[in-house]
Design a protein around this motif. Structure first.
Motif, PDB file in Angstrom:
ATOM      1  N   UNK A   1       0.826  -1.215   0.000  1.00 54.54           N
ATOM      2  CA  UNK A   1       0.000   0.000   0.000  1.00 54.54           C
ATOM      3  C   UNK A   1       0.856   1.260   0.000  1.00 54.54           C
ATOM      4  N   UNK A   2       0.226   2.374  -0.321  1.00 49.34           N
ATOM      5  CA  UNK A   2       0.921   3.639  -0.470  1.00 49.34           C
ATOM      6  C   UNK A   2       0.534   4.550   0.688  1.00 49.34           C
ATOM      7  N   UNK A   3       1.488   4.827   1.555  1.00 47.73           N
ATOM      8  CA  UNK A   3       1.190   5.569   2.786  1.00 47.73           C
ATOM      9  C   UNK A   3       0.669   6.972   2.528  1.00 47.73           C
ATOM     10  N   UNK A   4       1.052   7.583   1.417  1.00 45.43           N
ATOM     11  CA  UNK A   4       0.620   8.957   1.144  1.00 45.43           C
ATOM     12  C   UNK A   4      -0.742   9.044   0.453  1.00 45.43           C
ATOM     13  N   UNK A   5      -1.347   7.923   0.139  1.00 48.29           N
ATOM     14  CA  UNK A   5      -2.620   7.926  -0.584  1.00 48.29           C
ATOM     15  C   UNK A   5      -3.755   8.419   0.308  1.00 48.29           C
ATOM     16  N   UNK A   6      -4.518   9.389  -0.202  1.00 45.36           N
ATOM     17  CA  UNK A   6      -5.694   9.885   0.507  1.00 45.36           C
ATOM     18  C   UNK A   6      -6.965   9.339  -0.125  1.00 45.36           C
ATOM     19  N   UNK A   7      -6.958   9.228  -1.432  1.00 42.54           N
ATOM     20  CA  UNK A   7      -8.094   8.676  -2.168  1.00 42.54           C
ATOM     21  C   UNK A   7      -7.556   7.723  -3.223  1.00 42.54           C
ATOM     22  N   UNK A   8      -8.229   6.606  -3.392  1.00 42.89           N
ATOM     23  CA  UNK A   8      -7.830   5.639  -4.412  1.00 42.89           C
ATOM     24  C   UNK A   8      -9.072   5.179  -5.157  1.00 42.89           C
ATOM     25  N   UNK A   9      -8.858   4.626  -6.324  1.00 42.12           N
ATOM     26  CA  UNK A   9      -9.970   4.122  -7.121  1.00 42.12           C
ATOM     27  C   UNK A   9     -10.320   2.702  -6.714  1.00 42.12           C
ATOM     28  N   UNK A  10     -11.620   2.453  -6.628  1.00 42.54           N
ATOM     29  CA  UNK A  10     -12.093   1.109  -6.350  1.00 42.54           C
ATOM     30  C   UNK A  10     -12.627   0.439  -7.604  1.00 42.54           C
ATOM     31  N   UNK A  11     -12.888   1.245  -8.629  1.00 39.96           N
ATOM     32  CA  UNK A  11     -13.413   0.721  -9.875  1.00 39.96           C
ATOM     33  C   UNK A  11     -13.874   1.851 -10.767  1.00 39.96           C
ATOM     34  N   UNK A  12     -14.425   1.486 -11.928  1.00 41.71           N
ATOM     35  CA  UNK A  12     -14.883   2.500 -12.866  1.00 41.71           C
ATOM     36  C   UNK A  12     -15.942   1.944 -13.798  1.00 41.71           C
ATOM     37  N   UNK A  13     -16.679   2.851 -14.380  1.00 36.64           N
ATOM     38  CA  UNK A  13     -17.608   2.565 -15.467  1.00 36.64           C
ATOM     39  C   UNK A  13     -17.238   3.493 -16.612  1.00 36.64           C
ATOM     40  N   UNK A  14     -17.248   2.996 -17.829  1.00 32.84           N
ATOM     41  CA  UNK A  14     -17.111   3.837 -19.012  1.00 32.84           C
ATOM     42  C   UNK A  14     -18.483   3.841 -19.664  1.00 32.84           C
ATOM     43  N   UNK A  15     -19.047   5.037 -19.813  1.00 35.53           N
ATOM     44  CA  UNK A  15     -20.380   5.145 -20.391  1.00 35.53           C
ATOM     45  C   UNK A  15     -20.361   6.088 -21.590  1.00 35.53           C
ATOM     46  N   UNK A  16     -21.340   5.953 -22.446  1.00 38.71           N
ATOM     47  CA  UNK A  16     -21.494   6.808 -23.614  1.00 38.71           C
ATOM     48  C   UNK A  16     -22.874   7.438 -23.528  1.00 38.71           C
ATOM     49  N   UNK A  17     -22.897   8.729 -23.233  1.00 38.04           N
ATOM     50  CA  UNK A  17     -24.154   9.457 -23.052  1.00 38.04           C
ATOM     51  C   UNK A  17     -24.099  10.764 -23.828  1.00 38.04           C
ATOM     52  N   UNK A  18     -25.212  11.459 -23.888  1.00 38.74           N
ATOM     53  CA  UNK A  18     -25.315  12.669 -24.698  1.00 38.74           C
ATOM     54  C   UNK A  18     -24.696  13.906 -24.057  1.00 38.74           C
ATOM     55  N   UNK A  19     -24.521  13.903 -22.724  1.00 40.01           N
ATOM     56  CA  UNK A  19     -24.058  15.128 -22.073  1.00 40.01           C
ATOM     57  C   UNK A  19     -23.462  14.841 -20.695  1.00 40.01           C
ATOM     58  N   UNK A  20     -22.779  15.840 -20.169  1.00 41.23           N
ATOM     59  CA  UNK A  20     -22.246  15.774 -18.803  1.00 41.23           C
ATOM     60  C   UNK A  20     -23.395  15.601 -17.815  1.00 41.23           C
ATOM     61  N   UNK A  21     -24.480  16.287 -18.074  1.00 39.75           N
ATOM     62  CA  UNK A  21     -25.644  16.211 -17.189  1.00 39.75           C
ATOM     63  C   UNK A  21     -26.207  14.796 -17.127  1.00 39.75           C
ATOM     64  N   UNK A  22     -26.224  14.104 -18.272  1.00 39.50           N
ATOM     65  CA  UNK A  22     -26.717  12.729 -18.286  1.00 39.50           C
ATOM     66  C   UNK A  22     -25.761  11.809 -17.515  1.00 39.50           C
ATOM     67  N   UNK A  23     -24.459  12.056 -17.649  1.00 43.26           N
ATOM     68  CA  UNK A  23     -23.484  11.271 -16.884  1.00 43.26           C
ATOM     69  C   UNK A  23     -23.697  11.482 -15.384  1.00 43.26           C
ATOM     70  N   UNK A  24     -23.927  12.707 -14.988  1.00 45.93           N
ATOM     71  CA  UNK A  24     -24.182  13.012 -13.573  1.00 45.93           C
ATOM     72  C   UNK A  24     -25.461  12.320 -13.109  1.00 45.93           C
ATOM     73  N   UNK A  25     -26.478  12.334 -13.954  1.00 43.31           N
ATOM     74  CA  UNK A  25     -27.742  11.681 -13.594  1.00 43.31           C
ATOM     75  C   UNK A  25     -27.528  10.191 -13.350  1.00 43.31           C
TER      76      UNK A  25
END
Length: 139
Positions: A70-94
């Motif tokens: 592990x990395x002692x200086x890490x404050x936030x790390x990724x647990x996973x991700x989704x790649x999506x294809x939507x029409x807008x930033x607002x739709x991604x937020x939704x």
């Protein structure tokens, strides 16, 4: 437009390699993933093992230096991700707002850079790369 939704679970930075997932939370997340798929917006998704199983390669000295997790200086790390294809930033937020995330989780939303986002000069420099996008080389 493609967007990556990055799951940031607080506390995951110190999770042991054998961290156990909660079956009920996993079932709720699978239902959410199915909704993304059924809506036709899901491109791909993956969960990530904790940083205790990872490594970092830094270049501060001009030469690659490998640090095992592990990395002692890490404050936030990724647990996973989704790649999506939507029409807008607002739709991604939704879509992110519909995620059954717990109180210790945050989703960061980032738009993927497309070739059209770059100047003509940069597009020429990257010519040929578009054919490689979406293809994975495995050994």
């Amino acid at each position: 437009m493609r967007f990556m939704m990055l799951m940031i679970p607080l506390g995951y930075e110190t999770a042991p390699p054998d961290v156990q997932l909660d079956p009920e939370r996993m079932a709720a997340m699978m239902k959410y993933n199915e909704a993304l798929k059924d809506a036709g917006v899901l491109i791909t998704l993956d969960g990530l093992h904790p940083p205790s199983m990872g490594a970092r390669v830094s270049f501060a000295t001009g030469k690659p230096v490998v640090t095992d997790g592990p990395f002692t200086e890490a404050k936030e790390v990724l647990g996973g991700y989704w790649m999506i294809d939507v029409a807008s930033r607002e739709e991604a937020i939704a879509w992110a707002k519909k995620c059954p995330a717990s109180t210790n989780e945050t989703i960061e939303i980032r738009q993927v850079q497309e070739m059209a986002d770059f100047s003509e000069e940069l597009q020429q420099v990257a010519a040929g790369f578009t054919e490689m996008q979406g293809k994975t080389a495995r050994r």
